[in-house]
Design an enzyme around this catalytic site. Structure first.
Site, PDB file in Angstrom:
ATOM      1  CG  HIS A   1      49.603  44.034  18.607  1.00 14.39           C
ATOM      2  ND1 HIS A   1      50.551  44.594  19.420  1.00 14.39           N
ATOM      3  CD2 HIS A   1      50.258  43.553  17.523  1.00 14.39           C
ATOM      4  CE1 HIS A   1      51.738  44.464  18.838  1.00 14.39           C
ATOM      5  NE2 HIS A   1      51.581  43.835  17.695  1.00 14.39           N
TER       6      HIS A   1
ATOM      7  CD  GLU B   1      52.234  39.748  16.799  1.00 13.07           C
ATOM      8  OE1 GLU B   1      52.721  39.943  15.692  1.00 13.07           O
ATOM      9  OE2 GLU B   1      51.722  40.645  17.486  1.00 13.07           O
TER      10      GLU B   1
ATOM     11  CB  SER C   1      62.040  40.379  15.139  1.00  8.66           C
ATOM     12  OG  SER C   1      61.991  41.398  16.120  1.00  8.66           O
TER      13      SER C   1
ATOM     14  CG  ASN D   1      50.485  45.642  13.296  1.00  8.74           C
ATOM     15  OD1 ASN D   1      49.893  46.692  13.045  1.00  8.74           O
ATOM     16  ND2 ASN D   1      50.661  45.189  14.529  1.00  8.74           N
TER      17      ASN D   1
ATOM     18  CE  LYS E   1      53.760  46.586  15.565  1.00 10.85           C
ATOM     19  NZ  LYS E   1      54.735  46.175  16.576  1.00 10.85           N
TER      20      LYS E   1
ATOM     21  CD  GLU F   1      53.034  47.228  19.536  1.00 11.36           C
ATOM     22  OE1 GLU F   1      52.283  47.753  18.696  1.00 11.36           O
ATOM     23  OE2 GLU F   1      54.125  46.695  19.242  1.00 11.36           O
TER      24      GLU F   1
ATOM     25  N   GLY G   1      59.549  43.933  17.705  1.00 13.38           N
ATOM     26  CA  GLY G   1      60.282  45.178  17.523  1.00 13.38           C
ATOM     27  C   GLY G   1      61.672  45.171  18.145  1.00 13.38           C
TER      28      GLY G   1
HETATM   29  P1  PGA Z   1      57.726  43.438  14.505  1.00 12.37           P
HETATM   30  O1  PGA Z   1      56.208  43.575  15.046  1.00 12.37           O
HETATM   31  O2  PGA Z   1      57.668  42.584  13.283  1.00 12.37           O
HETATM   32  O3  PGA Z   1      58.172  44.836  14.246  1.00 12.37           O
HETATM   33  O4  PGA Z   1      58.499  42.769  15.601  1.00 12.37           O
HETATM   34  C1  PGA Z   1      55.325  42.493  14.956  1.00 12.37           C
HETATM   35  C2  PGA Z   1      53.992  42.883  15.531  1.00 12.37           C
HETATM   36  O5  PGA Z   1      53.963  43.586  16.544  1.00 12.37           O
HETATM   37  O6  PGA Z   1      52.935  42.514  14.992  1.00 12.37           O
END
Ligand code: PGA
Length: 251
Positions: A95, A167, A213, A9, A11, A97, A173
């Site tokens: 997601h 997730e 992560s 992803n 982003k 976010e 993150g």
């Molecule tokens: P990350 O993000 O691996 O940077 O923690 C995962 C995601 O949001 O899909």
């Protein structure tokens, strides 16, 4: 056998030039035998990156979102029809976010999922709990309720086209990964809940990815768990050498 999936992803990161270089490096490495690699690419690069991966077996491209309507007066939005006209097969929906910063509700996400499926796109549907819920010990019912309020309302025929990504928000993150035991526990609960609604046979077919992560060091341990069928990877998908190790993290 369930499909093993390494999904990146990206982003809102990287320039066009950087994105092209990353895609070319991943194509050169190739998706490992038996692994489906999916790159979650920003809208503006989808067409270009899709062309780059088009000759690479086992590598596909996903949009990171799509609107619930097929077309109309929604300035700045992107429809699944536009995505399918580019030959895009996958779309990330729900997601955390998007849920948090763009107020996407379970009901809206069900609507987006229905629209995507009707247009032939395959959603990677995300769920996951915030830290306060994890601390309260209510994480399992919280996540199952997210699914009940959204994709558990699909028909079995539609549901089996989905990829699910668990997730936990506290792990996204942050560098703090769920332990393989924590991931396995939730994935098994999700699969059991799917079995309750759609039957065990269908539950056994659904790929459930872990996200939060994931990196080159922890992917192997996570992917080795019985109900963890791969990862949805943010930060560690932006460097080809790191993501290639994640792609190769399956036993
Ligand atoms: P990350 O993000 O691996 O940077 O923690 C995962 C995601 O949001 O899909």
């Amino acid at each position: 056998m369930r499909q093993k999936i390494a999904a990146g992803n990206w982003k809102m990161n990287n320039t066009l030039e950087e994105s092209i270089a990353l895609a070319n490096e991943l194509v050169a490495a190739g998706s490992p035998e038996g692994v489906l690699t999916i790159l979650g690419v920003p809208y503006v690069y989808l067409d270009k990156i899709n062309q780059i991966v088009s000759g690479a077996p086992g590598i596909e491209v996903a949009a990171q979102n799509a609107h619930q309507a097929l077309s109309g007066a929604f300035t700045g939005e992107i429809s699944v029809k536009m995505l399918s006209s580019l030959g895009i097969k996958y779309v990330i929906l729900g997601h955390s976010e998007r849920r948090e910063y763009f107020a996407e509700s379970d009901a809206l996400l069900l609507s987006k999922t229905n629209t995507a499926l009707a247009e032939g796109l395959l959603p990677i549907f995300c769920c996951g709990e915030p830290l306060a819920i994890r601390k309260s010990g209510e994480h399992i019912s919280y996540v199952i309720n997210q699914l009940k309020a959204s994709i558990f309302q699909l028909s079995a025929e539609d549901f089996k086209k989905l990829i699910i990504a668990y997730e936990p928000i506290w792990a996204i993150g942050t560098g703090e990964t769920a332990s393989p035991e924590q991931a396995q526990e939730m994935h098994a609960e999700i699969r059991a809940a799917i079995a309750d609604v759609f039957g065990d046979e269908l539950a056994q077919e659904i790929s459930i990815l872990y996200g939060g992560s994931v990196n080159a060091a922890n992917a192997k341990d996570l992917f080795a768990r019985a109900d963890v069928d791969g990862g949805l990877v943010g930060g560690a998908s932006l460097k080809s050498d790191v993501f290639i190790q994640v792609m190769n993290g399956f036993q």
